[in-house]
Design a protein around this motif. Structure first.
Motif, short mmCIF file in Angstrom:
data_model
loop_
_atom_site.label_atom_id
_atom_site.label_comp_id
_atom_site.label_asym_id
_atom_site.label_seq_id
_atom_site.Cartn_x
_atom_site.Cartn_y
_atom_site.Cartn_z
N TYR A 1 18.54 1.01 -0.08
CA TYR A 1 17.70 2.26 0.05
C TYR A 1 16.22 1.25 1.19
CZ TYR A 1 12.55 3.33 -1.16
OH TYR A 1 11.13 3.47 -1.85
N LEU A 2 15.73 -0.22 1.68
CA LEU A 2 15.09 -0.22 2.24
C LEU A 2 15.21 0.10 3.93
CD1 LEU A 2 14.52 -4.15 1.26
CD2 LEU A 2 12.88 -2.19 0.59
N PRO A 3 16.28 -0.19 4.28
CA PRO A 3 16.61 0.15 5.42
C PRO A 3 16.34 1.70 5.56
CG PRO A 3 18.94 -0.12 4.71
CD PRO A 3 17.98 -1.10 4.10
N GLN A 4 16.55 3.06 4.82
CA GLN A 4 16.46 3.94 5.20
C GLN A 4 14.79 3.89 4.76
OE1 GLN A 4 18.63 5.61 2.02
NE2 GLN A 4 18.64 7.84 2.93
N VAL A 5 13.98 3.69 3.87
CA VAL A 5 12.96 4.21 3.92
C VAL A 5 11.40 3.00 4.96
CG1 VAL A 5 12.64 4.65 1.59
CG2 VAL A 5 12.29 2.26 1.83
N MET A 6 12.47 1.66 4.91
CA MET A 6 11.32 0.94 6.10
C MET A 6 12.13 1.15 7.77
SD MET A 6 9.97 -1.23 3.86
CE MET A 6 9.09 0.48 2.87
N ARG A 7 10.43 1.29 8.57
CA ARG A 7 10.62 1.16 10.48
C ARG A 7 11.00 -0.04 10.56
NH1 ARG A 7 4.84 2.76 9.84
NH2 ARG A 7 4.70 0.64 10.64
N LYS A 8 11.53 -0.37 11.84
CA LYS A 8 12.39 -1.21 11.80
C LYS A 8 11.57 -2.72 12.74
CE LYS A 8 15.62 -3.07 15.40
NZ LYS A 8 16.10 -2.86 17.03
N ASP A 9 10.60 -2.53 12.61
CA ASP A 9 9.55 -3.90 12.60
C ASP A 9 8.92 -4.05 11.06
OD1 ASP A 9 7.79 -1.60 11.88
OD2 ASP A 9 6.35 -2.05 13.38
N LYS B 1 0.57 -1.24 0.12
CA LYS B 1 -0.32 -0.25 0.05
C LYS B 1 0.74 1.70 -0.15
CE LYS B 1 -3.40 -2.37 2.85
NZ LYS B 1 -4.46 -2.26 3.87
N HIS B 2 2.23 0.94 0.62
CA HIS B 2 2.79 1.72 0.21
C HIS B 2 4.19 2.42 -1.08
CE1 HIS B 2 2.22 2.34 4.59
NE2 HIS B 2 1.93 1.19 5.05
N ARG B 3 3.67 3.24 -1.24
CA ARG B 3 5.14 3.80 -2.62
C ARG B 3 6.03 3.82 -2.31
NH1 ARG B 3 6.27 8.68 -5.22
NH2 ARG B 3 5.53 9.61 -3.59
N ARG B 4 6.66 3.79 -1.40
CA ARG B 4 8.13 4.12 -0.48
C ARG B 4 8.55 2.28 -0.42
NH1 ARG B 4 7.84 2.17 5.15
NH2 ARG B 4 5.41 2.29 5.54
N PHE B 5 7.32 1.03 -0.69
CA PHE B 5 7.71 0.14 -0.80
C PHE B 5 7.61 -0.78 -1.84
CE2 PHE B 5 7.01 -4.21 -0.52
CZ PHE B 5 8.01 -5.61 -0.37
N SER B 6 6.51 -0.58 -2.70
CA SER B 6 6.47 -1.33 -3.98
C SER B 6 6.77 -0.87 -5.11
CB SER B 6 4.10 -0.80 -4.07
OG SER B 6 4.15 0.31 -4.23
N ALA B 7 7.21 0.78 -4.95
CA ALA B 7 7.08 1.67 -6.18
C ALA B 7 9.16 -0.03 -6.25
CB ALA B 7 7.55 2.95 -6.01
N MET B 8 9.87 0.11 -5.54
CA MET B 8 11.10 -0.01 -5.92
C MET B 8 10.52 -1.59 -5.69
SD MET B 8 13.97 0.03 -5.11
CE MET B 8 15.36 1.59 -5.27
N PHE B 9 10.36 -2.06 -4.91
CA PHE B 9 9.69 -3.62 -5.14
C PHE B 9 9.11 -3.86 -6.64
CE2 PHE B 9 6.87 -7.83 -5.89
CZ PHE B 9 7.35 -8.41 -5.50
#
Length: 441
Positions: free
Chosen positions: A132-140, A9-17
């Motif tokens: 990129y992932l640790p920059q835009v993802m929360r730790k959980d 649902k989040h562009r920060r994840f889906s765009a890079m995926f």
């Protein structure tokens, strides 16, 4: 606890995926199509051995990881990642146009250049996507995000290889191959346009474009961070292990199972789907924690089912048929399902093994050096994959052992290496602290 699929649902994840999925997918469509062309057409026309052409292709694709990963890590740390990704995906479109010209005119030298450039494209994209992932993802969210990334990569490799095989069977295969690879590259570029901007980790660094010097410097820096050094060794061992099994799957499918090409695809599918499922389950099994507790489970499973594959293959009493067995025919062979089980569970425990290591590497890497550390990871991955080929040649050609014995020896070595790795990671885990993430919505 929200499902990891909610990350889409989040562009920060889906765009890079989708950017990385389409890139891995296109890599494998192009590589597999080229291997088929080299095997069935080019070798005869050039009067060159198939094995020589295929090994040259493999070398040209992996060589850029040795040459450029250290530089790629510096570039990814210095510059903003969304713009950098878009530039790399634009390069992919240009490379696919070059490959199209090579396919149309049967200029194999141009196809080899395109393959080298695709390896270069992947070498520069790797440090970006994992930093990129640790920059835009929360730790959980990080374990779940890595699980989805690993799942996507496994399925992209498998479906890319399958699509290449399908395209080469169509009428006017060259036209379909050209349309497909250029279209996939364009879709990857479009996906990259949706990436949010991320601040560069080290905008003030001066990039060293020397091919060897930054690599040596990077390895020395990594060795001074023993936790990350052993995480990367563990990560690279996964690529050694996977390459050892997957590279030999077509041969044992043909020589031991006496199956046709469809049987090879079935076995590769089982391994890839197993990896995907194991990767997806990591979030639930680890309860969203960046933890090593899954590592011994993954190590144990990898060894048990390598040994299981050894016994399953030795238990077969397959009679050489006049024509190779199809999937339907081979399913009735006594013991074949045991081989299927072993390969599926090898993939499954491989997924459980690798996702925690990626999450640890991203979490504990110093932010200013994160992309360069992932570049170092790619260098070691390439070394271990080449090592896998050399190891297999020694076992099979020099020591004259058979394929089941190769799998047995690999499983035993895995148990020894896994115990060593787990002890080292526990020893050094408290020498570094995890880095916090600044989540970008």
């Amino acid at each position: 606890m929200a499902s990891q699929f909610s990350l889409f649902k989040h562009r920060r994840f889906s765009a890079m995926f989708f950017t990385q999925f389409l890139g891995a997918f296109n890599d494998n469509v192009f590589k597999q199509a080229l291997i088929l062309v080299l095997t069935y057409t080019a070798a005869a026309k050039l009067n060159v051995a198939v094995s020589l052409l295929n090994n040259l292709a493999a070398l040209l694709f992996i060589l850029p990881y040795f040459l450029f990963s250290a530089i790629a890590g510096q570039v990814a740390d210095k510059y903003e990642k969304s713009r950098l990704t878009q530039a790399i995906k634009l390069l992919e479109i240009i490379i696919m146009v070059l490959a199209a010209i090579g396919f149309v005119f049967e200029w194999y030298w141009l196809l080899f250049i395109a393959l080298f450039l695709m390896g270069t494209h992947s070498a520069f994209f790797g440090p970006i996507k994992y930093a990129y992932l640790p920059q835009v993802m929360r730790k959980d969210e990080l374990v779940g995000a890595n699980g989805l990334f690993q799942t996507g990569t496994s399925l992209a490799i498998l479906t890319g290889m399958m699509m290449a095989g399908m395209l080469t069977q169509l009428k006017n295969p060259t036209l379909w191959l050209i349309i497909s690879t250029i279209s996939i590259a364009i879709l990857g570029f479009i996906a990259s346009k949706y990436l949010p901007k991320t601040p560069p980790n080290a905008p003030d660094i001066c990039i060293d474009y020397h091919l060897l010097r930054p690599t040596i410097s990077l390895v020395k820096y990594l060795y001074g961070l023993p936790l990350l050094f052993f995480i990367i060794l563990g990560n690279s061992w996964f690529w050694f292990y996977g390459a050892t099994f997957l590279t030999q799957t077509p041969e044992f499918s043909k020589t031991i199972l006496h199956g046709n090409e469809s049987v090879v695809i079935l076995l590769l599918t089982l391994f890839s789907v197993g990896t995907a499922i194991g990767s997806l389950l990591c979030k639930t099994l680890a309860k969203n924690q960046i933890s090593l507790k899954l590592l011994p489970i993954g190590i144990t499973g990898l060894s048990i089912f390598a040994i299981d594959l050894y016994f399953s293959l030795n238990a077969l009493n397959a009679i050489q048929p006049q024509n190779a067995y199809s999937i339907y025919e081979i399913l009735h062979m006594d013991g074949f399902l045991s081989v299927c089980r072993a390969l599926f569970l090898l993939g499954f425990f491989g997924g459980i093994y690798i996702v925690p290591l990626y999450s640890f590497m991203q979490t504990y890497a110093p932010a200013r050096h994160r992309s360069r550390i992932i570049g170092a990871n790619n260098i070691f991955n390439a070394i271990f994959m080449v090592g896998s080929a050399i190891f297999s040649i020694i076992i099979l050609a020099v020591l004259k052992l058979d394929l089941p014995q190769l799998f047995l020896i690999t499983g035993i070595i895995n148990a020894i290496f896994g115990l060593f790795l787990y002890k080292k990671l526990h020893q050094y885990q408290h020498t570094m602290t995890p880095k916090t993430n600044d989540v970008i919505d």
